[in-house]
Design a protein around this motif. Structure first.
Motif, mmCIF file in Angstrom:
data_model
loop_
_atom_site.group_PDB
_atom_site.id
_atom_site.type_symbol
_atom_site.label_atom_id
_atom_site.label_comp_id
_atom_site.label_asym_id
_atom_site.label_seq_id
_atom_site.Cartn_x
_atom_site.Cartn_y
_atom_site.Cartn_z
ATOM 1 N N ALA A 1 3.773 -3.254 -3.925
ATOM 2 C CA ALA A 1 4.292 -1.966 -3.930
ATOM 3 C C ALA A 1 3.285 -1.028 -4.382
ATOM 4 O O ALA A 1 3.191 0.119 -3.928
ATOM 5 C CB ALA A 1 5.412 -1.946 -5.199
ATOM 6 N N ALA A 2 2.268 -1.636 -5.313
ATOM 7 C CA ALA A 2 1.091 -0.651 -5.627
ATOM 8 C C ALA A 2 0.185 -0.416 -4.398
ATOM 9 O O ALA A 2 0.065 0.872 -4.034
ATOM 10 C CB ALA A 2 0.124 -1.558 -6.636
ATOM 11 N N ALA A 3 -0.053 -1.302 -3.333
ATOM 12 C CA ALA A 3 -0.680 -1.050 -2.108
ATOM 13 C C ALA A 3 0.106 -0.210 -1.483
ATOM 14 O O ALA A 3 -0.521 0.844 -0.710
ATOM 15 C CB ALA A 3 -0.776 -2.378 -1.344
ATOM 16 N N GLU A 4 1.334 -0.360 -1.281
ATOM 17 C CA GLU A 4 2.275 0.802 -0.680
ATOM 18 C C GLU A 4 1.899 2.008 -1.101
ATOM 19 O O GLU A 4 1.827 3.021 -0.383
ATOM 20 C CB GLU A 4 3.777 0.138 -0.712
ATOM 21 C CG GLU A 4 4.766 1.261 -0.093
ATOM 22 C CD GLU A 4 6.146 1.098 -0.758
ATOM 23 O OE1 GLU A 4 6.978 1.940 -0.587
ATOM 24 O OE2 GLU A 4 6.324 -0.001 -1.320
ATOM 25 N N LEU A 5 2.085 2.476 -2.283
ATOM 26 C CA LEU A 5 2.054 3.879 -2.923
ATOM 27 C C LEU A 5 0.583 4.293 -2.683
ATOM 28 O O LEU A 5 0.243 5.452 -2.197
ATOM 29 C CB LEU A 5 2.355 3.707 -4.398
ATOM 30 C CG LEU A 5 3.612 3.485 -4.862
ATOM 31 C CD1 LEU A 5 3.780 3.273 -6.319
ATOM 32 C CD2 LEU A 5 4.217 4.897 -4.488
ATOM 33 N N ILE A 6 -0.647 3.464 -2.849
ATOM 34 C CA ILE A 6 -1.907 3.890 -2.817
ATOM 35 C C ILE A 6 -1.908 4.051 -1.106
ATOM 36 O O ILE A 6 -2.459 5.418 -0.476
ATOM 37 C CB ILE A 6 -2.855 2.904 -2.892
ATOM 38 C CG1 ILE A 6 -2.790 2.681 -4.549
ATOM 39 C CG2 ILE A 6 -4.350 3.094 -2.419
ATOM 40 C CD1 ILE A 6 -3.690 1.334 -4.923
ATOM 41 N N LEU A 7 -1.693 3.571 -0.241
ATOM 42 C CA LEU A 7 -1.800 3.870 1.133
ATOM 43 C C LEU A 7 -0.824 4.966 1.648
ATOM 44 O O LEU A 7 -1.429 5.924 2.477
ATOM 45 C CB LEU A 7 -1.140 2.668 2.213
ATOM 46 C CG LEU A 7 -2.010 1.455 2.040
ATOM 47 C CD1 LEU A 7 -1.627 0.113 2.520
ATOM 48 C CD2 LEU A 7 -3.273 1.849 2.882
ATOM 49 N N ARG A 8 0.363 5.183 0.926
ATOM 50 C CA ARG A 8 0.987 6.629 0.960
ATOM 51 C C ARG A 8 0.431 7.763 0.751
ATOM 52 O O ARG A 8 0.824 8.771 1.363
ATOM 53 C CB ARG A 8 2.474 6.215 0.451
ATOM 54 C CG ARG A 8 3.407 7.416 0.820
ATOM 55 C CD ARG A 8 4.877 7.316 -0.115
ATOM 56 N NE ARG A 8 6.023 8.044 0.611
ATOM 57 C CZ ARG A 8 5.950 9.458 0.023
ATOM 58 N NH1 ARG A 8 4.984 9.887 -0.476
ATOM 59 N NH2 ARG A 8 6.979 9.924 0.679
#
Length: 387
Positions: free
Chosen positions: A269-276
């Motif tokens: 979820a952290a990776a998802e937010l950073i990429l978003r």
């Protein structure tokens, strides 16, 4: 440049075509939130619709649709705002924002908690000031907003690792409320969602939107009286330059978002937010550049005529998409809430969009504006007389 046959005087047919197609992208993203608890952003669909086709549908929505088409509209909103301020003055523009804000409040309370119109109206209040800025300052402001979006997404990612969201287990209650047909109970739930949406919007949505506002204004500052289609060649070059990092970054974002619940979920979820925070604006710019290039070619002009009526009536059709979805999914309509999976939602979005496309074409034969465009124009008051 020769105007496309069927083009409305004073309008750029390529821009109308891009705006019309973007309405489909908006519907693909919004419809699952009408159809199931937390849309494709939650985990309810995983157990209710575990098939590979539904997983593929969610992946494609997040990779190619989510947070892309709203930014296309944001760019065009900024460009249009700069034109309106230059042509008809700040007072009329602010009255347009008031009308848009009223529609946003009604839309959010009665139809869809993820309404973007109120956010556009509130953020749009800074654009008369930005209209006085130089091209360089507008570009710097756009870059600053992109950096701010990256930082706010990273902050949320850190918070998510430190304090992961607990599973609420309230999905069954959400389904029951939306199927009940109890207008007031559904409205109360929508109000709660609306408050959550606008509580998170300054961190998740608004920095990207503001950045694209400024970029659209920068395009107007650069072009002056020339149409946005004058950027067809540079737009094509920009699309060629950005398409690979945009595609890889957004596919990586979708892959991280697809991580199943489990001990590693907070890290994904952290990776998802950073990429978003980083990549959706790049895909939006690719789509804008490619659209300007394609819809100014002979084949593109012919295809674009299919979507131009949608583009001219984009506000009315945005509202109409929500009205149709409410009547299909909620209990005081057909009551299909929780009965369609993500893949079926994509198909439903295509069917609804095609239906509205036909209606827009028929409406445009008799009327130059949609009902909600007419409301905004009436609230804004008369235009300046051209000397």
């Amino acid at each position: 440049m020769t105007p496309a046959r069927g083009a409305v005087p004073g309008r750029d047919p390529a821009v109308d075509a891009i705006r019309g197609i973007a309405l489909f992208g908006i519907l693909v993203v919004n419809l699952p939130f009408f159809a199931m608890p937390f849309g494709f952003g939650g985990d309810w669909w995983r157990s209710a619709f575990p098939g590979a086709l539904d997983h593929l549908a969610v992946f494609l929505i997040q990779a190619l649709f989510e947070a892309k088409f709203v930014l296309i509209f944001s760019f065009l909103f900024g460009y249009g705002a700069a034109r309106q301020i230059a042509t008809n003055g700040e007072g009329r523009y602010r009255r347009r924002l008031l009308a848009l804000g009223l529609l946003g409040v009604a839309h959010g309370l009665l139809l869809f908690a993820g309404d973007i119109l109120l956010a556009y109206a509130l953020l749009g209040m800074i654009l008369p000031l930005a209209a006085r800025w130089s091209l360089g300052r507008l570009l710097k402001a756009a870059a600053l907003m992109w950096l701010l979006a990256i930082l706010t997404h990273a902050l949320l990612a850190i918070i998510g690792i430190i304090e992961p969201d607990p599973a609420t287990g309230a999905d069954a209650a959400v389904v029951a409320v939306h199927r009940s047909g109890d207008f007031l109970a559904i409205a109360r739930y929508r109000l709660m969602e609306w408050a959550i949406f606008y509580g998170l919007a300054p961190l998740i949505t608004l920095p990207h939107v503001a950045g694209m506002f400024f970029l659209g204004m920068a395009a107007f500052r650069h072009l002056g009286t020339a149409s946005l289609s004058s950027l067809a060649a540079p737009g094509a070059a920009l699309a060629r330059f950005l398409w690979l990092p945009a595609l890889v970054g957004n596919f990586a974002y979708a892959a991280a978002a697809m991580a199943p619940p489990g001990p590693a979920k907070p890290a994904f979820a952290a990776a998802e937010l950073i990429l978003r925070g980083v990549f959706p604006p790049l895909m939006s710019l690719v789509m804008i550049g490619a659209g300007l290039s394609f819809f100014n070619r002979p084949l593109g002009m012919r295809i674009g005529r299919i979507f131009q009526a949608d583009g001219r009536l984009s506000l009315s059709l945005y509202m109409s998409e929500s009205i149709v979805c409410v009547l299909i999914f909620l209990g005081y309509g057909l009551g299909l809430y929780g009965r369609l999976g993500p893949a079926a939602c994509m198909l439903a979005a295509a069917v609804i969009y095609a239906y509205l496309l036909v209606l827009a074409s028929l409406w445009s034969r008799s009327f130059s504006k949609g009902p909600f465009e007419w409301f905004v124009e009436r609230m804004a008051g008369p235009r300046r007389l051209r000397q």
